[in-house]
Scaffold this motif. Sequence first.
Motif, PDB file in Angstrom:
ATOM      1  N   GLY A   1       0.844  -1.312  -0.099  1.00 29.63           N
ATOM      2  CA  GLY A   1      -0.053   0.024  -0.147  1.00 29.63           C
ATOM      3  C   GLY A   1       0.900   1.264   0.011  1.00 29.63           C
ATOM      4  N   LEU A   2       0.534   2.137   0.958  1.00 32.45           N
ATOM      5  CA  LEU A   2       1.290   3.437   1.024  1.00 32.45           C
ATOM      6  C   LEU A   2       2.298   3.349   2.407  1.00 32.45           C
ATOM      7  CD1 LEU A   2      -1.340   6.024   0.232  1.00 32.45           C
ATOM      8  CD2 LEU A   2       0.591   5.192  -1.311  1.00 32.45           C
ATOM      9  N   GLY A   3       2.461   1.941   2.658  1.00 34.95           N
ATOM     10  CA  GLY A   3       3.237   1.996   4.120  1.00 34.95           C
ATOM     11  C   GLY A   3       2.665   1.961   5.118  1.00 34.95           C
TER      12      GLY A   3
ATOM     13  N   ARG B   1      16.664  -9.547  -1.396  1.00 37.32           N
ATOM     14  CA  ARG B   1      16.872  -8.612  -0.491  1.00 37.32           C
ATOM     15  C   ARG B   1      15.829  -7.529  -0.597  1.00 37.32           C
ATOM     16  NH1 ARG B   1      23.247  -7.654   0.989  1.00 37.32           N
ATOM     17  NH2 ARG B   1      23.617  -9.747   1.432  1.00 37.32           N
ATOM     18  N   TYR B   2      14.746  -7.442   0.212  1.00 34.07           N
ATOM     19  CA  TYR B   2      13.795  -6.298  -0.007  1.00 34.07           C
ATOM     20  C   TYR B   2      14.079  -4.927   1.054  1.00 34.07           C
ATOM     21  CZ  TYR B   2      11.431 -10.301  -2.039  1.00 34.07           C
ATOM     22  OH  TYR B   2      11.030 -11.516  -2.922  1.00 34.07           O
ATOM     23  N   GLU B   3      14.149  -3.866   0.481  1.00 38.48           N
ATOM     24  CA  GLU B   3      14.552  -2.775   1.173  1.00 38.48           C
ATOM     25  C   GLU B   3      13.613  -1.504   0.729  1.00 38.48           C
ATOM     26  OE1 GLU B   3      18.984  -2.077   1.863  1.00 38.48           O
ATOM     27  OE2 GLU B   3      18.559  -3.156  -0.124  1.00 38.48           O
ATOM     28  N   GLY B   4      13.027  -0.911   1.871  1.00 34.77           N
ATOM     29  CA  GLY B   4      12.114   0.148   1.522  1.00 34.77           C
ATOM     30  C   GLY B   4      12.429   1.437   2.627  1.00 34.77           C
ATOM     31  N   SER B   5      11.975   2.677   2.159  1.00 37.95           N
ATOM     32  CA  SER B   5      12.268   3.638   2.868  1.00 37.95           C
ATOM     33  C   SER B   5      11.452   4.887   2.385  1.00 37.95           C
ATOM     34  CB  SER B   5      13.667   4.237   2.896  1.00 37.95           C
ATOM     35  OG  SER B   5      14.113   4.750   1.334  1.00 37.95           O
ATOM     36  N   GLY B   6      11.294   5.977   3.093  1.00 32.63           N
ATOM     37  CA  GLY B   6      10.481   7.071   2.832  1.00 32.63           C
ATOM     38  C   GLY B   6       9.144   7.202   3.574  1.00 32.63           C
ATOM     39  N   GLY B   7       8.348   8.223   3.043  1.00 36.27           N
ATOM     40  CA  GLY B   7       6.991   8.499   3.994  1.00 36.27           C
ATOM     41  C   GLY B   7       6.416   9.700   3.240  1.00 36.27           C
ATOM     42  N   LEU B   8       5.126   9.630   3.849  1.00 36.87           N
ATOM     43  CA  LEU B   8       4.259  10.824   3.496  1.00 36.87           C
ATOM     44  C   LEU B   8       3.879  11.759   4.462  1.00 36.87           C
ATOM     45  CD1 LEU B   8       1.688   9.075   0.942  1.00 36.87           C
ATOM     46  CD2 LEU B   8       3.991   9.847   0.242  1.00 36.87           C
ATOM     47  N   TYR B   9       3.845  13.125   4.256  1.00 33.53           N
ATOM     48  CA  TYR B   9       3.634  14.048   5.298  1.00 33.53           C
ATOM     49  C   TYR B   9       2.453  15.217   4.852  1.00 33.53           C
ATOM     50  CZ  TYR B   9       8.233  12.428   6.809  1.00 33.53           C
ATOM     51  OH  TYR B   9       9.235  11.634   7.144  1.00 33.53           O
ATOM     52  N   GLN B  10       1.812  15.636   5.814  1.00 32.67           N
ATOM     53  CA  GLN B  10       0.663  16.599   5.487  1.00 32.67           C
ATOM     54  C   GLN B  10       1.348  17.835   6.289  1.00 32.67           C
ATOM     55  OE1 GLN B  10      -2.949  15.312   7.119  1.00 32.67           O
ATOM     56  NE2 GLN B  10      -3.323  13.954   5.503  1.00 32.67           N
TER      57      GLN B  10
ATOM     58  N   PHE C   1       2.553  15.514   0.809  1.00 38.15           N
ATOM     59  CA  PHE C   1       3.772  15.384  -0.004  1.00 38.15           C
ATOM     60  C   PHE C   1       4.584  14.251   0.543  1.00 38.15           C
ATOM     61  CE2 PHE C   1       4.528  18.008   3.403  1.00 38.15           C
ATOM     62  CZ  PHE C   1       6.016  17.880   3.489  1.00 38.15           C
ATOM     63  N   GLY C   2       5.491  13.739  -0.194  1.00 44.57           N
ATOM     64  CA  GLY C   2       6.465  12.735   0.087  1.00 44.57           C
ATOM     65  C   GLY C   2       6.997  11.852  -0.976  1.00 44.57           C
ATOM     66  N   ASN C   3       7.732  11.025  -0.647  1.00 46.13           N
ATOM     67  CA  ASN C   3       8.223   9.718  -1.405  1.00 46.13           C
ATOM     68  C   ASN C   3       8.375   8.555  -0.909  1.00 46.13           C
ATOM     69  OD1 ASN C   3      11.104   9.396  -1.377  1.00 46.13           O
ATOM     70  ND2 ASN C   3      11.065  11.564  -1.529  1.00 46.13           N
ATOM     71  N   LEU C   4       7.928   7.384  -1.512  1.00 45.62           N
ATOM     72  CA  LEU C   4       8.372   6.055  -1.213  1.00 45.62           C
ATOM     73  C   LEU C   4       9.286   5.336  -2.194  1.00 45.62           C
ATOM     74  CD1 LEU C   4       4.564   5.185  -0.312  1.00 45.62           C
ATOM     75  CD2 LEU C   4       6.291   6.538   1.140  1.00 45.62           C
ATOM     76  N   GLN C   5      10.183   4.744  -1.501  1.00 42.94           N
ATOM     77  CA  GLN C   5      10.911   3.989  -2.444  1.00 42.94           C
ATOM     78  C   GLN C   5      11.023   2.205  -2.053  1.00 42.94           C
ATOM     79  OE1 GLN C   5      14.940   5.669  -3.659  1.00 42.94           O
ATOM     80  NE2 GLN C   5      15.964   3.687  -2.993  1.00 42.94           N
ATOM     81  N   ASN C   6      10.876   1.566  -2.994  1.00 38.60           N
ATOM     82  CA  ASN C   6      11.096   0.226  -2.791  1.00 38.60           C
ATOM     83  C   ASN C   6      12.261  -0.542  -3.836  1.00 38.60           C
ATOM     84  OD1 ASN C   6       8.485  -0.536  -0.888  1.00 38.60           O
ATOM     85  ND2 ASN C   6       7.859   0.825  -2.642  1.00 38.60           N
ATOM     86  N   THR C   7      13.016  -1.316  -3.093  1.00 45.15           N
ATOM     87  CA  THR C   7      13.997  -2.029  -4.097  1.00 45.15           C
ATOM     88  C   THR C   7      14.019  -3.440  -3.826  1.00 45.15           C
ATOM     89  OG1 THR C   7      15.378  -0.031  -3.731  1.00 45.15           O
ATOM     90  CG2 THR C   7      16.718  -1.897  -4.218  1.00 45.15           C
TER      91      THR C   7
END
Length: 432
Positions: A34-36, A151-160, A182-188
Amino acid sequence: MHRTKVSILCFFGALLLVANNALAQDNSPYSRYGLGDLNNNQNIVNRGMGGVSQAYNDPQSVNFINPASYSNLLLTSFDIGIEGGARSIRDGNSSFSSGFGTLSYLQLGVPIKKKWGLNIGLRPVTRVSYNIQQPFNQNFFDTLNLPLQNRYEGSGGLYQVYGGTGVGIGAFSIGVNIGYLFGNLQNTTTIVYPSSTIFASRHMNRISYSSFFYKLGIQYKAKLNKDMDLTFGATGSASQNMNAKQVALSETAMYDAANNDFTNVDTVKYVQGERGKVVYPAEFGGGLLLRKLDKWQIGADFTTTKWGSDFKSYGVKDTAVQNSWKASIGGQFVPNLTALSGYWNRVAYRLGAYYGRDYIYLNNNSMPIMGFTLGAGLPVRRLAYSNQYSMLNLAFEVAHRGNSQSIIQENVYRVSIGFTLSDRWFIKRKYD
């Protein structure tokens, strides 16, 4: 500014630095979908009561869940909240623990006139933070079987960042929050081969989000007698389109022991700035709160968000999400608010619990969520010859997500700290 104010702000600034460092240690596998992970979105006051907030209003604390509550503000209140704790996850065969910490919210509530208030603030909405390693075997050339690793890695977040206003009309109050998300989400995902002579294969996807948003709220207070009332509250927002920009990268990579990371060897595919729409789902909530003035209050909430019905990313439905809901109950008790002696007589003691269904949906299984909360509101000594009223709010939460059918079960132990520094502004001078 008084020296006391400076000391308090420096203290919370140090706590925020500690919280940001702790965040890097977090590892929540479910934030991959989803969105985390959805941030706990209540004021620290309401968290101590199980999250009860739809019908809650207070002259000093700022309840941003229901903007109609702003009409009850009597004091200008600077409100800051942080949280930290530990997360433990287990999949039946193994377990893992990690720590986390982050800013909960930062806001300023201002009474404009009688029954008219304003609030501006900033808060995190979702968070992605995971690092998972999964071994598996794969056949090559029909006869060669090699052990590989995903290997699954993720980082980021959304803010208001938001602003809202609430106006009282008789026994009714109405309000609206309008802001910018606003914000960004990254999945690797990286496939690692057993031999150093075979380069790893890495696939990265990063989406940046930006969108205006709104949320409507209403409250109605029914007077039962001179010191008791019953308040009904409701909030809602329709599904809203978020602007999205996607960057996708597929590459071969080589492990660099010096940096403990993979470096690019060759780029296979690179898509830059693909624009699209992501639908943020509609959400609705309602609740009631029974209160005896300056003594006790008890309430209940029900909220639901249409993730399964509404959420789409670039026009595609996400099968890993579903409609979620949560029911909360809680309250607070103050032994003697007007006591001239005995500090603990003026402390607000809070208790609550909640149960619901998470928005993540995996392997055709719904995941229950449940939690138990404790809280306290500690009055801070008022400065002499001033109009300042300050409160330190604490909340402790024990939460569980998942059941025996879930891929992973998760326990969270969270401590939240909120500080409200209130003052009377716009006082007319009586003497020149």
